[in-house]
Design a protein around this motif. Structure first.
Motif, PDB file in Angstrom:
ATOM      1  N   UNK A  24       0.625  -1.280   0.162  1.00  0.00           N
ATOM      2  CA  UNK A  24      -0.002  -0.152  -0.160  1.00  0.00           C
ATOM      3  C   UNK A  24       0.842   1.295  -0.053  1.00  0.00           C
ATOM      4  N   UNK A  25       0.246   2.125  -0.552  1.00  0.00           N
ATOM      5  CA  UNK A  25       1.294   3.632  -1.386  1.00  0.00           C
ATOM      6  C   UNK A  25       0.928   4.670   0.343  1.00  0.00           C
ATOM      7  N   UNK A  26       1.367   5.540   0.616  1.00  0.00           N
ATOM      8  CA  UNK A  26       1.162   6.154   1.521  1.00  0.00           C
ATOM      9  C   UNK A  26      -0.131   6.701   1.537  1.00  0.00           C
ATOM     10  N   UNK A  27      -0.298   7.778   0.385  1.00  0.00           N
ATOM     11  CA  UNK A  27      -1.380   7.874   0.015  1.00  0.00           C
ATOM     12  C   UNK A  27      -2.654   7.567   0.163  1.00  0.00           C
ATOM     13  N   UNK A  28      -2.810   5.947   0.020  1.00  0.00           N
ATOM     14  CA  UNK A  28      -4.047   5.267  -0.161  1.00  0.00           C
ATOM     15  C   UNK A  28      -5.025   5.492   1.159  1.00  0.00           C
ATOM     16  N   UNK A  29      -6.235   4.784   1.079  1.00  0.00           N
ATOM     17  CA  UNK A  29      -6.504   5.192   2.508  1.00  0.00           C
ATOM     18  C   UNK A  29      -6.451   4.103   3.262  1.00  0.00           C
ATOM     19  N   UNK A  30      -5.885   4.936   4.378  1.00  0.00           N
ATOM     20  CA  UNK A  30      -5.505   4.079   5.619  1.00  0.00           C
ATOM     21  C   UNK A  30      -6.443   3.323   5.967  1.00  0.00           C
ATOM     22  N   UNK A  31      -7.680   3.352   6.118  1.00  0.00           N
ATOM     23  CA  UNK A  31      -9.136   2.304   7.132  1.00  0.00           C
ATOM     24  C   UNK A  31      -9.283   0.882   5.896  1.00  0.00           C
ATOM     25  N   UNK A  32      -8.273   1.424   4.322  1.00  0.00           N
ATOM     26  CA  UNK A  32      -9.095   1.051   3.535  1.00  0.00           C
ATOM     27  C   UNK A  32      -8.914  -1.408   4.081  1.00  0.00           C
ATOM     28  N   UNK A  33      -9.268  -2.159   3.393  1.00  0.00           N
ATOM     29  CA  UNK A  33      -8.678  -3.394   3.872  1.00  0.00           C
ATOM     30  C   UNK A  33      -7.505  -3.633   4.358  1.00  0.00           C
ATOM     31  N   UNK A  34      -6.976  -4.297   5.193  1.00  0.00           N
ATOM     32  CA  UNK A  34      -5.567  -5.201   5.430  1.00  0.00           C
ATOM     33  C   UNK A  34      -6.663  -6.688   5.758  1.00  0.00           C
ATOM     34  N   UNK A  35      -5.270  -7.598   5.775  1.00  0.00           N
ATOM     35  CA  UNK A  35      -4.775  -8.214   6.648  1.00  0.00           C
ATOM     36  C   UNK A  35      -3.753  -8.938   7.300  1.00  0.00           C
ATOM     37  N   UNK A  36      -3.925  -9.729   7.959  1.00  0.00           N
ATOM     38  CA  UNK A  36      -2.800  -9.857   9.031  1.00  0.00           C
ATOM     39  C   UNK A  36      -1.953 -11.006   8.639  1.00  0.00           C
ATOM     40  N   UNK A  37      -0.982 -10.864   8.464  1.00  0.00           N
ATOM     41  CA  UNK A  37       0.142 -11.161   7.274  1.00  0.00           C
ATOM     42  C   UNK A  37       1.149 -12.143   8.501  1.00  0.00           C
ATOM     43  N   UNK A  38       2.063 -11.652   9.729  1.00  0.00           N
ATOM     44  CA  UNK A  38       2.259 -12.052  10.856  1.00  0.00           C
ATOM     45  C   UNK A  38       3.132 -10.353  11.203  1.00  0.00           C
ATOM     46  N   UNK A  39       4.517 -10.573  11.279  1.00  0.00           N
ATOM     47  CA  UNK A  39       4.910 -10.309  12.461  1.00  0.00           C
ATOM     48  C   UNK A  39       6.636  -9.967  11.862  1.00  0.00           C
TER      49      UNK A  39
END
Length: 345
Positions: A7-22
């Motif tokens: 995700x680029x910095x200009x993208x919506x920060x509240x848009x869907x994401x998934x927990x990949x790991x750490x």
């Protein structure tokens, strides 16, 4: 702090994401949480030696996508190891079939190994263009006018009878609309031989792309293909290449997993904006990745790959950055491990 990859910095920060790991800390402890963008379409590639977690990683991605209201994962499962995704609501299709019309004339010639310009290939092409079921195609060939040589008709009939015996076709087979419902879908290809498995995947991948081109569906598809080298080497390849190179604009995401990146066409590596690399040792496989990756990672790729199962080097083209990540634990059982003699009895 949680990092969102892809995700680029200009993208919506509240848009869907998934927990990949750490992140993998230098002392071996888990670092900050890593999430992956699931809002925009992506092209991804997961690579690694057998036993180091590539199918596991694909399963984690499917679990996360199953939670996203506007997306739907469609998992092409040639080994029968993703059935446990039913525990997060996935529909498992254990006997996948597509209609004959899902392939088109060119695909039928490719599937049967016929040159379209040959007499037999031309007759099969005409049958596929004129009829929308395999039974009707066979009837078309049998009733071909007398200008078709008897030997040509017989050869075409034999080819179509062979395809019929594979069990990969039926008039009411799976369609793109069947795959774009409210739940994830696992298409279990493990009961099919290579040719019908490729035919089913070509029909489904092409159908998903065409459906998105016609207009945005309620959910955007993520096509996840395990052992993807087996399909880039078969009749499914043109549809997969289209999804990979042109799918993002209409909304189709594509992620393939393989232990043999050197067996993939170069475009499969170069077009991936997300590369998740588990351990690799083959010079050919390392070379295939290095040749197609940007200069900011290619020169030191083999030196930075992880050694332990479950760890990945993630190359994110959105931010032109490289990250050492440990994949989170699966929420559903993983069926990709090898059987052991000690477990029998």
């Amino acid at each position: 702090m949680t990092r969102i990859l892809g995700r680029r910095a200009a993208d919506d920060p509240d848009a869907p994401t998934g927990h990949l790991g750490a992140y993998r800390a230098r002392d071996g402890s888990p670092g900050a949480r890593v999430r992956i963008d699931l809002d925009r379409p992506h092209a991804g590639l997961v690579v690694g030696k057998r036993g180091y977690g590539k199918s596991y990683t694909l399963g984690v991605l499917a679990e996360e996508l199953a939670r996203v209201e506007g997306a739907v994962p469609v998992v092409a499962d040639p080994m029968g190891v993703f059935e446990s995704l039913a525990e997060v609501g996935a529909t498992v299709v254990s006997r996948p079939r597509v209609s004959a019309a899902a392939l088109g004339p060119r695909a039928w010639c490719d599937l049967l190994g016929l040159a379209p310009e040959s007499p037999v290939g031309a007759l099969v092409w005409q049958a596929a263009d004129a009829r929308d079921s395999l039974a009707a195609m066979r009837e078309f060939v049998a009733a071909a006018d007398t200008r078709a040589e008897r030997a040509t008709r017989r050869a075409a009939e034999n080819h179509l009878a062979l395809a019929d015996s594979w069990g990969g076709f039926e008039p009411d087979g799976l369609t793109a609309d069947d795959l774009l419902g409210e739940s994830a879908v696992v298409v279990d290809l493990s009961g099919l031989d290579a040719a019908p498995a490729n035919a089913v995947l070509r029909g489904l991948a092409g159908g998903l792309y065409d459906r998105c081109v016609r207009g945005s569906p309620d959910r955007l598809p993520w096509l996840l293909v395990d052992e993807v080298h087996a399909f880039f080497d078969g009749v499914a390849a043109p549809a997969l290449r289209t999804a990979l190179t042109r799918g993002r604009q209409p909304g189709v995401s594509f992620v393939g997993a393989t232990q043999r990146p050197s067996a993939l066409p170069g475009v499969a590596v170069s077009q991936a904006d997300l590369l998740l690399a588990h351990r690799l040792t083959s010079r050919a496989d390392l070379g295939a990745l290095a040749d197609a990756r940007p200069t900011y990672v290619a020169s030191s790729l083999d030196e930075r790959l992880p050694d332990a199962p479950g760890e990945v080097l993630l190359v994110d083209d959105a931010t032109e950055s490289v990250h050492a990540v440990r994949i989170r634990e699966r929420e559903t059982p993983h069926g990709g491990g090898s059987s052991r003699a000690s477990e029998i009895g």
